[in-house]
Design a protein around this motif. Sequence first.
Motif, PDB file in Angstrom:
ATOM      1  N   GLY A  87       0.826  -1.203   0.000  1.00 29.09           N
ATOM      2  CA  GLY A  87       0.000   0.000   0.000  1.00 29.09           C
ATOM      3  C   GLY A  87       0.859   1.251   0.000  1.00 29.09           C
ATOM      4  O   GLY A  87       0.561   2.228  -0.693  1.00 29.09           O
ATOM      5  N   ASP A  88       1.938   1.223   0.770  1.00 25.58           N
ATOM      6  CA  ASP A  88       2.867   2.346   0.805  1.00 25.58           C
ATOM      7  C   ASP A  88       3.511   2.554  -0.569  1.00 25.58           C
ATOM      8  O   ASP A  88       3.634   3.689  -1.043  1.00 25.58           O
ATOM      9  N   ALA A  89       3.894   1.455  -1.207  1.00 21.37           N
ATOM     10  CA  ALA A  89       4.500   1.557  -2.545  1.00 21.37           C
ATOM     11  C   ALA A  89       3.501   2.119  -3.559  1.00 21.37           C
ATOM     12  O   ALA A  89       3.864   2.952  -4.395  1.00 21.37           O
ATOM     13  N   LEU A  90       2.247   1.693  -3.473  1.00 25.73           N
ATOM     14  CA  LEU A  90       1.230   2.199  -4.395  1.00 25.73           C
ATOM     15  C   LEU A  90       0.955   3.683  -4.144  1.00 25.73           C
ATOM     16  O   LEU A  90       0.761   4.453  -5.093  1.00 25.73           O
ATOM     17  N   SER A  91       0.956   4.098  -2.884  1.00 26.10           N
ATOM     18  CA  SER A  91       0.777   5.518  -2.569  1.00 26.10           C
ATOM     19  C   SER A  91       1.927   6.342  -3.134  1.00 26.10           C
ATOM     20  O   SER A  91       1.714   7.423  -3.701  1.00 26.10           O
ATOM     21  N   ALA A  92       3.148   5.838  -2.992  1.00 26.55           N
ATOM     22  CA  ALA A  92       4.313   6.539  -3.536  1.00 26.55           C
ATOM     23  C   ALA A  92       4.209   6.641  -5.059  1.00 26.55           C
ATOM     24  O   ALA A  92       4.546   7.679  -5.644  1.00 26.55           O
ATOM     25  N   ALA A  93       3.740   5.571  -5.691  1.00 33.36           N
ATOM     26  CA  ALA A  93       3.578   5.604  -7.148  1.00 33.36           C
ATOM     27  C   ALA A  93       2.541   6.647  -7.541  1.00 33.36           C
ATOM     28  O   ALA A  93       2.718   7.379  -8.523  1.00 33.36           O
ATOM     29  N   GLY A  94       1.460   6.750  -6.774  1.00 35.02           N
ATOM     30  CA  GLY A  94       0.438   7.763  -7.042  1.00 35.02           C
ATOM     31  C   GLY A  94       0.994   9.165  -6.940  1.00 35.02           C
ATOM     32  O   GLY A  94       0.705  10.033  -7.780  1.00 35.02           O
ATOM     33  N   ILE A  95       1.799   9.406  -5.915  1.00 30.82           N
ATOM     34  CA  ILE A  95       2.426  10.722  -5.752  1.00 30.82           C
ATOM     35  C   ILE A  95       3.337  11.017  -6.940  1.00 30.82           C
ATOM     36  O   ILE A  95       3.328  12.122  -7.492  1.00 30.82           O
ATOM     37  N   GLY A  96       4.107  10.010  -7.358  1.00 30.58           N
ATOM     38  CA  GLY A  96       4.993  10.184  -8.505  1.00 30.58           C
ATOM     39  C   GLY A  96       4.231  10.478  -9.784  1.00 30.58           C
ATOM     40  O   GLY A  96       4.610  11.367 -10.559  1.00 30.58           O
ATOM     41  N   LEU A  97       3.137   9.770  -9.996  1.00 31.08           N
ATOM     42  CA  LEU A  97       2.335  10.000 -11.197  1.00 31.08           C
ATOM     43  C   LEU A  97       1.682  11.378 -11.175  1.00 31.08           C
ATOM     44  O   LEU A  97       1.575  12.032 -12.217  1.00 31.08           O
ATOM     45  N   GLU A  98       1.243  11.830  -9.996  1.00 37.76           N
ATOM     46  CA  GLU A  98       0.701  13.187  -9.894  1.00 37.76           C
ATOM     47  C   GLU A  98       1.771  14.214 -10.263  1.00 37.76           C
ATOM     48  O   GLU A  98       1.489  15.188 -10.971  1.00 37.76           O
ATOM     49  N   GLY A  99       2.988  13.992  -9.779  1.00 41.00           N
ATOM     50  CA  GLY A  99       4.092  14.897 -10.110  1.00 41.00           C
ATOM     51  C   GLY A  99       4.371  14.926 -11.602  1.00 41.00           C
ATOM     52  O   GLY A  99       4.610  15.995 -12.172  1.00 41.00           O
ATOM     53  N   ILE A 100       4.341  13.773 -12.219  1.00 43.27           N
ATOM     54  CA  ILE A 100       4.559  13.703 -13.670  1.00 43.27           C
ATOM     55  C   ILE A 100       3.452  14.454 -14.399  1.00 43.27           C
ATOM     56  O   ILE A 100       3.709  15.206 -15.340  1.00 43.27           O
ATOM     57  N   GLY A 101       2.218  14.260 -13.949  1.00 41.95           N
ATOM     58  CA  GLY A 101       1.101  14.977 -14.564  1.00 41.95           C
ATOM     59  C   GLY A 101       1.265  16.477 -14.473  1.00 41.95           C
ATOM     60  O   GLY A 101       1.005  17.209 -15.436  1.00 41.95           O
ATOM     61  N   LEU A 102       1.705  16.958 -13.311  1.00 39.22           N
ATOM     62  CA  LEU A 102       1.938  18.400 -13.145  1.00 39.22           C
ATOM     63  C   LEU A 102       3.039  18.884 -14.069  1.00 39.22           C
ATOM     64  O   LEU A 102       2.912  19.951 -14.702  1.00 39.22           O
ATOM     65  N   MET A 103       4.132  18.117 -14.167  1.00 36.58           N
ATOM     66  CA  MET A 103       5.235  18.523 -15.045  1.00 36.58           C
ATOM     67  C   MET A 103       4.784  18.600 -16.498  1.00 36.58           C
ATOM     68  O   MET A 103       5.163  19.517 -17.234  1.00 36.58           O
ATOM     69  N   LEU A 104       3.961  17.649 -16.897  1.00 35.59           N
ATOM     70  CA  LEU A 104       3.503  17.623 -18.284  1.00 35.59           C
ATOM     71  C   LEU A 104       2.558  18.791 -18.597  1.00 35.59           C
ATOM     72  O   LEU A 104       2.499  19.249 -19.736  1.00 35.59           O
ATOM     73  N   SER A 105       1.830  19.259 -17.594  1.00 40.16           N
ATOM     74  CA  SER A 105       0.868  20.329 -17.847  1.00 40.16           C
ATOM     75  C   SER A 105       1.452  21.727 -17.672  1.00 40.16           C
ATOM     76  O   SER A 105       0.861  22.698 -18.132  1.00 40.16           O
ATOM     77  N   GLU A 106       2.594  21.842 -17.025  1.00 38.07           N
ATOM     78  CA  GLU A 106       3.126  23.168 -16.700  1.00 38.07           C
ATOM     79  C   GLU A 106       3.883  23.848 -17.832  1.00 38.07           C
ATOM     80  O   GLU A 106       3.830  25.046 -17.986  1.00 38.07           O
ATOM     81  N   ARG A 107       4.642  23.076 -18.597  1.00 40.43           N
ATOM     82  CA  ARG A 107       5.479  23.719 -19.610  1.00 40.43           C
ATOM     83  C   ARG A 107       5.910  22.691 -20.644  1.00 40.43           C
ATOM     84  O   ARG A 107       5.705  21.507 -20.481  1.00 40.43           O
ATOM     85  N   GLU A 108       6.543  23.193 -21.678  1.00 39.88           N
ATOM     86  CA  GLU A 108       7.105  22.304 -22.693  1.00 39.88           C
ATOM     87  C   GLU A 108       8.399  21.711 -22.143  1.00 39.88           C
ATOM     88  O   GLU A 108       9.206  22.395 -21.523  1.00 39.88           O
ATOM     89  N   LEU A 109       8.592  20.436 -22.346  1.00 41.60           N
ATOM     90  CA  LEU A 109       9.747  19.731 -21.785  1.00 41.60           C
ATOM     91  C   LEU A 109      10.840  19.543 -22.826  1.00 41.60           C
ATOM     92  O   LEU A 109      10.557  19.412 -24.019  1.00 41.60           O
ATOM     93  N   THR A 110      12.076  19.488 -22.350  1.00 42.15           N
ATOM     94  CA  THR A 110      13.194  19.168 -23.238  1.00 42.15           C
ATOM     95  C   THR A 110      13.147  17.675 -23.541  1.00 42.15           C
ATOM     96  O   THR A 110      12.454  16.900 -22.872  1.00 42.15           O
ATOM     97  N   SER A 111      13.912  17.254 -24.533  1.00 42.84           N
ATOM     98  CA  SER A 111      13.928  15.832 -24.874  1.00 42.84           C
ATOM     99  C   SER A 111      14.494  14.999 -23.725  1.00 42.84           C
ATOM    100  O   SER A 111      14.049  13.877 -23.483  1.00 42.84           O
ATOM    101  N   SER A 112      15.435  15.548 -22.986  1.00 44.33           N
ATOM    102  CA  SER A 112      15.988  14.845 -21.828  1.00 44.33           C
ATOM    103  C   SER A 112      14.940  14.674 -20.728  1.00 44.33           C
ATOM    104  O   SER A 112      14.834  13.604 -20.120  1.00 44.33           O
ATOM    105  N   GLU A 113      14.154  15.714 -20.486  1.00 50.64           N
ATOM    106  CA  GLU A 113      13.084  15.621 -19.490  1.00 50.64           C
ATOM    107  C   GLU A 113      12.008  14.630 -19.930  1.00 50.64           C
ATOM    108  O   GLU A 113      11.501  13.848 -19.122  1.00 50.64           O
ATOM    109  N   MET A 114      11.670  14.665 -21.215  1.00 47.93           N
ATOM    110  CA  MET A 114      10.677  13.710 -21.745  1.00 47.93           C
ATOM    111  C   MET A 114      11.174  12.282 -21.603  1.00 47.93           C
ATOM    112  O   MET A 114      10.413  11.384 -21.228  1.00 47.93           O
TER     113      MET A 114
END
Length: 78
Positions: free
Chosen positions: A19-46
């Motif tokens: 459950g802890d691992a799944l919660s951490a994965a959820g937090i990570g996916l939320e962070g990725i979603g925020l990064m994708l919506s905030e700005r255009e990413l470089t190829s390295s970031e992508m």
Amino acid sequence: MSGLPSKKAFFRSDVARHGDALSAAGIGLEGIGLMLSERELTSSEMNALHHAVIALGAMVKDAGGHLYSAATELEGSQ
């Protein structure tokens, strides 16, 4: 008494760990979603996000499968 944990105690510990691992994965996916919506990413970031999503997906799939297997094993032992 041998001092070994019961199947239920082991299952509860397993559920908490996964459950802890799944919660951490959820937090990570939320962070990725925020990064994708905030700005255009470089190829390295992508590339980094691509690998993060693959790793998180594999971890979630493994944790879910493990929990399901443990639950069916516990259910069968009752």
